[in-house]
Structures are given as C-alpha cells and as structure tokens.
Enzyme design. Structure first.
Site, PDB file in Angstrom:
ATOM      1  N   HIS A 294       0.861  -1.180   0.000  1.00 20.01           N
ATOM      2  CA  HIS A 294       0.000   0.000   0.000  1.00 20.01           C
ATOM      3  C   HIS A 294       0.898   1.231   0.000  1.00 20.01           C
ATOM      4  CE1 HIS A 294      -2.672   3.099   1.585  1.00 20.01           C
ATOM      5  NE2 HIS A 294      -3.701   2.309   1.386  1.00 20.01           N
ATOM      6  N   HIS A 337       0.415   2.377  11.541  1.00 20.60           N
ATOM      7  CA  HIS A 337       1.568   3.266  11.449  1.00 20.60           C
ATOM      8  C   HIS A 337       1.547   4.348  12.525  1.00 20.60           C
ATOM      9  CE1 HIS A 337      -1.513   5.447   9.176  1.00 20.60           C
ATOM     10  NE2 HIS A 337      -0.770   6.541   9.237  1.00 20.60           N
ATOM     11  N   GLU A 343      -2.687  14.140  11.634  1.00 19.15           N
ATOM     12  CA  GLU A 343      -3.706  13.875  10.628  1.00 19.15           C
ATOM     13  C   GLU A 343      -5.106  14.119  11.175  1.00 19.15           C
ATOM     14  OE1 GLU A 343      -3.092   9.794   9.709  1.00 19.15           O
ATOM     15  OE2 GLU A 343      -1.089  10.082   8.862  1.00 19.15           O
ATOM     16  N   TYR A 352     -15.109   4.621   4.748  1.00 14.13           N
ATOM     17  CA  TYR A 352     -13.668   4.608   4.530  1.00 14.13           C
ATOM     18  C   TYR A 352     -13.179   3.185   4.696  1.00 14.13           C
ATOM     19  CZ  TYR A 352      -8.706   5.643   5.300  1.00 14.13           C
ATOM     20  OH  TYR A 352      -7.339   5.669   5.223  1.00 14.13           O
ATOM     21  N   HIS A 370      -5.495  12.119  14.661  1.00 14.93           N
ATOM     22  CA  HIS A 370      -4.364  11.316  15.112  1.00 14.93           C
ATOM     23  C   HIS A 370      -3.151  12.232  15.104  1.00 14.93           C
ATOM     24  CE1 HIS A 370      -6.764   7.813  13.193  1.00 14.93           C
ATOM     25  NE2 HIS A 370      -7.122   7.992  14.450  1.00 14.93           N
ATOM     26  N   HIS A 376      -1.992   4.292  15.026  1.00 17.82           N
ATOM     27  CA  HIS A 376      -3.341   4.108  14.500  1.00 17.82           C
ATOM     28  C   HIS A 376      -3.268   3.242  13.253  1.00 17.82           C
ATOM     29  CE1 HIS A 376      -1.678   7.704  12.565  1.00 17.82           C
ATOM     30  NE2 HIS A 376      -2.479   7.476  11.534  1.00 17.82           N
TER      31      HIS A 376
END
Length: 441
Positions: A294, A337, A343, A352, A370, A376
């Site tokens: 990803h 991560h 964010e 989502y 976050h 998260h």
C-alpha cells in the site's frame, strides 16, 4: 438565488495553472489594456491591487490580482469588535496538545437562522496566525444563507462541503460547490455564502501559511494526481448595491464588523492569480501500486502548503478518491503506522476502507484526529477481514474521505475537547486484536 447567479457559477473558467495570469470582465471594456492602473481606469472604475504574498516573493510563488471596481475598498467606516462565536485562531493556548486518538460524530443541528459564518466551529489547530504559520480545522453547519459579507485576513479557506450545495459569491465572481467538490477562498478575498439546500454541513481548513499549490510530481512525471485544467476560477460578476451591508473581517483571530453603505462585491473586471477556485475531487487521477504494498498516503495529495523545510508541508490536503486495488500478497487497507505528521480525517460520503461505519463509527460529517506519533491504523474488524480476503481486483468507489495533514500537533479548543459528540470510547476499535505470534522453534 437568482438564475443569473447560478448560470454564472456554472460557467466557470478553467484556471489553467497555479501562478499563471487569468482575467475576466463582466462588462466589455472594463479591463484596461497595457497598464494595470492607468490615470483613469475604464468605465469610471477604480483600479486596486490585492496582494496575497509579499511583493518581493519569487515570481513563481507570487500571488496578486488587479481588481477594477465600482468603489475602492478603502471607502469604508471603522471596524469594531464583534463576538467570535465558536471560531478560534492560533496560537491555541487554552489547552495542551493531546496525544490520544480522537474521533467525533457529526455536529449537532444548528439553531434556526445560522449562516455559514455563525456556523463555524473550531476543532483546533497549530502555529500562529500573526506569524503566518500553521493551520486550523473548522467545521460548519448552517441552515440560512448569509446576508453579510466575510473576509479572512489570517489565512486562506479550503472549504469541503459534506452536505448541501453552496454558492460562494466572491469579489471575483461566483463559485458553485457541491459535496465532492472543494472550494478555496484566498486570504483577504471577500465573499458571501448562499445555501442551495435547506441545510449545509462540511469542513474548513484555514491555512495561515504559504498558499496552497499543486505538489511537484517528481518521478511520477508530467501527469497524474490533480490536473491543472480541472481547477476552475469564477467569471467576473458584480453587485451594484446601495444601502447598508454588514462586512465582517477576521483579523489576528478576532472578528470585526463594519456597516458599509454599498456591497463590497463590486468588482467589474479582474486579472491576476490571487483568485478563488473550485475543484471536483472525483477528477483526481489516483496513482497507486500495481504490484504489491500500500503506498504512503502522500501519493493522494491534492494541494500542499510548503513550509521553510523542503518536503515538509505546513499542511497537505489529501483525498482518498475512487480507485482500484490490485496489489498481490498485500494488506490492502492503510497499514498500522505512527507518523511525524498530524492527521485530521473527514468523510464526505459512504465509508472509509480502514474504518467501520454505522453507529459509533466513522461516518460522513464526522472526523478523527491522530496527532503526531499516535499509533493508528485499521480497526479490528477491518484488519481481520482484510487479512483473509481473496485478493482479486477490487474497485473502491463507495466512499470519499480526505485528510488535512500538518507538520505540527493539532491542539484542541476546549469546546472540541468537551463536545457532546466526541466519541468517548474511540480506543475500543483496536481492542481484541489478538496475539498471533507463533515462534518457529
């Protein structure tokens, strides 16, 4: 809304590039030829320059527009302080930055007669508006069109509608923005928000720093991500209105009001590059992996506000637009991560792919924060599903999410930290992630 205003908003011109010169005139002959400020401007208009950057900034980054208007902006009475409502500005000194992961449900219904300005509710931010650094996250919820006019001297406003269409009457013309679009009002440009539906709700990023621009593409090459030609600027339109008009100015964090004897939206013609614009997020050309893994979310950047450190944005605007997932032997949702950037994520429609929806979940109109280095990623339900899914090509087209990503922690306002619509048990979405470690020996 008049039919003429709607028609003008739907007849937007293509912006054809950030930093380039654009022009529009509502009356033929209103734009002077050869000189920006001739001794006598055409049609009895006044010439006025609006500068969004310092005069001496590099040409590629310089933002300014020449406006040819019925009355100069200088013709106004004194401003006086007025109530800020739920609008707050950096520095956010009433609270301390919170390392916890936080999520909010959509805002409650507004009181009757709430316009866009009164409906602005500040979640938090960082930096210092007086130093032109940092950003703020606001939400809006309105059920009435604005009769007054607003301008923001502290920063530019990136508006992300989630429910209800908006007609943004600006000094340079009208912009029509629906859910799925974003609209940008540059620093200092006056505007009024007319609702196209009975209710309007959405998100706002107030950028105190360098104006948003398209990110460099690097190895991607000449094409991809947001296309220059898909950003649209308004065509010139003006209001020749005599009579009292309230004008509200946001300056160094406070609202100031004055009553003009005319509408300040009286620009008959303009040229320059300090202009409002609208962009349809569904036109974003997603670049992604066609082999494995990803990609980092930076690949979804629509707009960036650079900082004084190369490659480190004051704030990025990122969209998770419809796309195909084809990675093999890959965990396809966003991975677990921790990030040096902070964010704030919102949802315009649908779901989502890394979070569960439904009651108590991540839903349109809600948002999550976050802050830097908070751990998260996908919730337990998403992790378990994605870890065992059959990896055939998959079209992700049932949602539209976005992110304001910023270099500094977002400090909450007290009313955001104590809001009734704050989800008190957000951490629970990661509970139940089991130990699966099995040593080979």
């Amino acid at each position: 809304m008049t039919g003429d205003a709607r028609k003008r908003a739907e007849g937007l011109t293509y912006l054809h590039g950030f930093g380039n010169e654009h022009s529009s005139e509502a009356v033929p002959g209103a734009l002077p030829e050869g000189r920006n400020a001739p001794q006598r401007a055409p049609l009895g208009l006044y010439a006025e320059q609006l500068s969004g950057t310092a005069f001496t900034e590099p040409r590629a980054h310089n933002r300014r527009s020449w406006l040819y208007r019925i009355r100069p902006s200088a013709a106004h009475p004194a401003f006086r302080r007025t109530d800020n409502g739920a609008l707050r500005t950096a520095p956010f000194a009433e609270s301390v930055p919170d390392p916890n992961r936080l999520r909010w449900d959509p805002m409650p219904e507004p009181a009757p007669g709430t316009d866009f300005l009164a409906g602005l509710w500040t979640l938090g931010g960082n930096g210092d508006a007086t130093q032109r650094t940092g950003m703020a996250v606001h939400l809006y919820h309105a059920n009435a069109s604005m009769e007054r006019v607003f301008s923001d001297a502290d920063g530019e406003l990136l508006i992300v509608p989630e429910r209800g269409g908006l007609l943004l009457h600006t000094e340079l013309g009208a912009l029509h923005a629906e859910p799925g679009h974003v609209a940008l009002i540059p620093r200092g440009v006056r505007f009024r928000v007319e609702l196209l539906d009975s209710l309007a709700r959405g998100y706002v990023c107030e950028n105190y720093g360098a104006p948003f621009r398209l990110p460099d593409l690097g190895p991607i090459g000449a094409n991809g991500l947001a296309g220059v030609r898909d950003f649209r600027a308004p065509v010139a339109a003006y209001e020749d209105v005599e009579g009292p008009v309230e004008v509200v100015n946001k300056f160094c964090g406070n609202l100031w009001t004055a009553t003009y004897d005319h509408s300040p939206l009286d620009v008959v013609a303009w040229h320059g590059n300090h202009v409002p614009y609208v962009y349809d997020l569904r036109r974003f050309n997603v670049i992604g992996s066609i082999s494995y893994d990803h990609p980092d979310p930076s690949i979804f950047t629509v707009l960036t506000s650079p900082s004084d450190t190369p490659g480190l944005a004051g704030v990025d605007f990122v969209v998770f637009a419809p796309r195909w997932l084809v990675g093999e032997d890959t965990f396809r949702p966003p991975y677990f991560h921790r990030n040096v950037m902070s964010e704030y994520m919102g949802l315009v429609e649908g779901a989502y792919d890394a979070k569960s929806a439904g009651k108590g979940g991540f839903v349109p109109g809600g948002g999550s924060l976050h802050n830097m280095m908070s751990a998260h990623g996908p919730d337990r339900e998403t992790f378990e599903r994605a870890s065992t899914a059959e990896l055939k090509p998959q079209k992700v087209d049932d949602g539209l999410a976005f992110m304001f990503e910023t270099r500094w922690p977002v400090t909450l306002t007290p009313h955001a930290a104590d809001a009734d619509h704050l989800q008190r048990r957000y951490d629970d979405v990661w509970q139940g992630l089991q130990r699966h470690f099995r040593p080979l020996h």
